[in-house]
Design an enzyme around this catalytic site. Structure first.
Site, PDB file in Angstrom:
ATOM      1  N   ASP A  36      62.773  39.658   3.082  1.00 11.85           N
ATOM      2  CA  ASP A  36      61.676  38.684   3.086  1.00 11.85           C
ATOM      3  C   ASP A  36      60.320  39.373   2.939  1.00 11.85           C
ATOM      4  OD1 ASP A  36      60.783  35.885   3.398  1.00 11.85           O
ATOM      5  OD2 ASP A  36      59.671  36.777   5.056  1.00 11.85           O
ATOM      6  N   TYR A  83      51.794  41.312   3.148  1.00 12.47           N
ATOM      7  CA  TYR A  83      52.342  42.310   4.072  1.00 12.47           C
ATOM      8  C   TYR A  83      51.978  43.731   3.627  1.00 12.47           C
ATOM      9  CZ  TYR A  83      55.283  38.317   5.507  1.00 12.47           C
ATOM     10  OH  TYR A  83      55.736  37.088   5.908  1.00 12.47           O
ATOM     11  N   HIS A 129      52.790  30.806   0.187  1.00 12.21           N
ATOM     12  CA  HIS A 129      52.811  31.285   1.575  1.00 12.21           C
ATOM     13  C   HIS A 129      52.271  30.247   2.573  1.00 12.21           C
ATOM     14  CE1 HIS A 129      52.932  35.424   3.748  1.00 12.21           C
ATOM     15  NE2 HIS A 129      53.201  34.461   4.602  1.00 12.21           N
TER      16      HIS A 129
HETATM   17  N1  LIG Z   1      55.887  32.521   5.970  1.00 14.68           N
HETATM   18  C1  LIG Z   1      55.103  32.874   6.961  1.00 14.68           C
HETATM   19  O1  LIG Z   1      53.965  32.410   7.099  1.00 14.68           O
HETATM   20  C2  LIG Z   1      55.610  33.865   7.974  1.00 14.68           C
HETATM   21  C3  LIG Z   1      54.931  34.032   9.186  1.00 14.68           C
HETATM   22  C4  LIG Z   1      55.441  34.941  10.118  1.00 14.68           C
HETATM   23  C5  LIG Z   1      56.589  35.645   9.813  1.00 14.68           C
HETATM   24  N2  LIG Z   1      57.208  35.498   8.606  1.00 14.68           N
HETATM   25  C6  LIG Z   1      58.410  36.285   8.241  1.00 14.68           C
HETATM   26  O2  LIG Z   1      59.361  36.165   9.292  1.00 14.68           O
HETATM   27  C7  LIG Z   1      59.706  37.463   9.776  1.00 14.68           C
HETATM   28  C8  LIG Z   1      60.076  37.407  11.241  1.00 14.68           C
HETATM   29  O3  LIG Z   1      58.993  36.958  12.028  1.00 14.68           O
HETATM   30  P1  LIG Z   1      58.084  37.932  12.918  1.00 14.68           P
HETATM   31  O4  LIG Z   1      58.166  39.318  12.392  1.00 14.68           O
HETATM   32  O5  LIG Z   1      56.765  37.310  12.993  1.00 14.68           O
HETATM   33  O6  LIG Z   1      58.723  37.832  14.363  1.00 14.68           O
HETATM   34  P2  LIG Z   1      60.197  37.992  15.003  1.00 14.68           P
HETATM   35  O7  LIG Z   1      61.186  38.352  13.968  1.00 14.68           O
HETATM   36  O8  LIG Z   1      60.410  36.794  15.825  1.00 14.68           O
HETATM   37  O9  LIG Z   1      60.015  39.212  16.011  1.00 14.68           O
HETATM   38  C9  LIG Z   1      59.763  40.512  15.588  1.00 14.68           C
HETATM   39  C10 LIG Z   1      59.421  41.365  16.812  1.00 14.68           C
HETATM   40  O10 LIG Z   1      60.536  41.451  17.701  1.00 14.68           O
HETATM   41  C11 LIG Z   1      60.890  42.832  17.904  1.00 14.68           C
HETATM   42  N3  LIG Z   1      62.360  42.881  17.935  1.00 14.68           N
HETATM   43  C12 LIG Z   1      63.192  42.590  16.900  1.00 14.68           C
HETATM   44  N4  LIG Z   1      64.477  42.658  17.287  1.00 14.68           N
HETATM   45  C13 LIG Z   1      64.467  43.028  18.597  1.00 14.68           C
HETATM   46  C14 LIG Z   1      65.496  43.262  19.537  1.00 14.68           C
HETATM   47  N5  LIG Z   1      66.778  43.102  19.217  1.00 14.68           N
HETATM   48  N6  LIG Z   1      65.119  43.656  20.797  1.00 14.68           N
HETATM   49  C15 LIG Z   1      63.821  43.814  21.122  1.00 14.68           C
HETATM   50  N7  LIG Z   1      62.802  43.572  20.256  1.00 14.68           N
HETATM   51  C16 LIG Z   1      63.119  43.180  19.005  1.00 14.68           C
HETATM   52  C17 LIG Z   1      60.300  43.584  16.733  1.00 14.68           C
HETATM   53  O11 LIG Z   1      59.979  44.909  17.080  1.00 14.68           O
HETATM   54  P3  LIG Z   1      60.629  46.195  16.304  1.00 14.68           P
HETATM   55  O12 LIG Z   1      60.368  46.024  14.844  1.00 14.68           O
HETATM   56  O13 LIG Z   1      59.903  47.356  16.887  1.00 14.68           O
HETATM   57  O14 LIG Z   1      62.095  46.175  16.637  1.00 14.68           O
HETATM   58  C18 LIG Z   1      59.019  42.783  16.463  1.00 14.68           C
HETATM   59  O15 LIG Z   1      58.000  43.173  17.353  1.00 14.68           O
HETATM   60  C19 LIG Z   1      58.442  38.286   9.458  1.00 14.68           C
HETATM   61  O16 LIG Z   1      58.659  39.666   9.547  1.00 14.68           O
HETATM   62  C20 LIG Z   1      58.146  37.774   8.079  1.00 14.68           C
HETATM   63  O17 LIG Z   1      59.022  38.351   7.124  1.00 14.68           O
HETATM   64  C21 LIG Z   1      56.750  34.596   7.702  1.00 14.68           C
END
Ligand SMILES: NC(=O)c1ccc[n+]([C@@H]2O[C@H](COP(=O)([O-])OP(=O)(O)OC[C@H]3O[C@@H](n4cnc5c(N)ncnc54)[C@H](OP(=O)(O)O)[C@@H]3O)[C@@H](O)[C@H]2O)c1
Length: 271
Positions: free
Chosen positions: A46, A51, A109
């Site tokens: 994704d 990013y 987006h």
């Molecule tokens: N379309 C949009 O507007 C939009 C907005 C936000 C996000 N997104 C997409 O969605 C993806 C996911 O959302 P997000 O990155 O915001 O949040 P998320 O996936 O809910 O959480 C990511 C966080 O959780 C930690 N983490 C992951 N697995 C873990 C585990 N098993 N144990 C402990 N900590 C853990 C990660 O740290 P570490 O990396 O250090 O493990 C990071 O700090 C994004 O990366 C992006 O690709 C899209």
């Protein structure tokens, strides 16, 4: 580990679980995280221009040695690049940065006011030119989709928006489903903010899983595609290990009742 696929409204197959890449403070770890994810069996990546790590992602894809056909690569046009010509230009840059000849999915987006219609036209052009196997939107709620439907020739295949028990809007899920649009939930882990929630912990313990795995599985149970982000190989593996259990209806309801409008990103209703 086998990750199931779902079929989009245009017949394209999309893995139900992928790797999130929004990692502003961990850019140097992105290439390795993509390599690890691909090595572990993840095929959905994704990405997004905002990013600012598409070059690293492209390097990892190339180094993985996997054939292009095995991968499902998503990117997104950022708000500043909306409009017809600028979307085409932004797409071109994304493709070059990723070192690819086509994308599997390109998304708008955010539903920024004023340029949504021209931007969707550009997405349709990219789709017609077969530069994207599917096109979609992100952070579109019902009012944005209803506006899009009036002029659109192509129905979005995917709508990516925030989805966790704490940000659960069943009416939005139902509207997308009724219109054949696949929901892709982002921030399924609520960035770890709720990991100590006692009820989440109690339910997770019951299934012998971590709260992170429980939250990923919750998205899967709803039929959503989910993209938990981690730059750590062991955590990527943990987040994928969710296909050997299912959450009971009762626990799904308990989790849905945790809704408190916690969001890691903006609320689309403000757009
Ligand atoms: N379309 C949009 O507007 C939009 C907005 C936000 C996000 N997104 C997409 O969605 C993806 C996911 O959302 P997000 O990155 O915001 O949040 P998320 O996936 O809910 O959480 C990511 C966080 O959780 C930690 N983490 C992951 N697995 C873990 C585990 N098993 N144990 C402990 N900590 C853990 C990660 O740290 P570490 O990396 O250090 O493990 C990071 O700090 C994004 O990366 C992006 O690709 C899209």
């Amino acid at each position: 580990m086998h990750i199931p696929s779902i079929t989009l409204n245009n017949g394209i197959s999309m893995p139900q679980l992928g790797l999130g890449l929004y990692a502003p403070k961990q850019q140097d770890e992105i290439k390795q995280s993509v390599l690890d994810a691909l090595d572990l069996g993840i095929r959905l990546i994704d990405s997004a221009a905002i990013y600012a790590n598409e070059i690293q992602v492209g390097e990892a894809i190339k180094e993985s040695g996997l054939s292009r056909k095995e991968l499902f690569v998503t990117s997104k046009v950022w708000m500043d690049d909306m409009g017809y010509d600028s979307t085409l230009k932004a797409f071109d840059k994304t493709l070059k940065d990723l070192g690819l000849e086509y994308l599997d999915l390109y998304l708008i987006h955010w539903p920024k006011d004023g340029q949504r219609k021209e931007t969707w036209k550009a997405m349709e052009t990219l789709y017609e030119q077969k530069l994207c196997r599917s096109i979609g939107v992100s952070n579109y709620y019902q009012k944005h989709l209803e506006e899009l439907f009036v002029k659109a020739n192509v129905c979005p295949a995917v709508n990516q928006f925030e989805l966790s028990p704490f940000c659960y809007m069943p009416e939005e899920l139902a509207f997308n489903k009724a219109n054949t649009i696949q929901v892709e939930g982002y921030a399924p882990l609520v960035r770890g903010w709720k990991k100590d929630d006692p009820v989440l912990n109690e339910i997770a313990n019951h299934y012998g899983k971590s709260t992170f795995q429980l939250l990923v599985r919750w998205n899967i149970e709803l039929g959503a595609v989910t993209i938990p982000k981690s730059v750590n190989r062991a955590r990527i593996q943990e987040n994928m290990d969710v296909f050997d259990f299912s959450i009971s209806e009762e626990d799904m309801e308990r989790m849905a009742s945790m809704y408190d409008n916690t969001r890691v990103a903006w609320d689309p209703r403000d757009f």
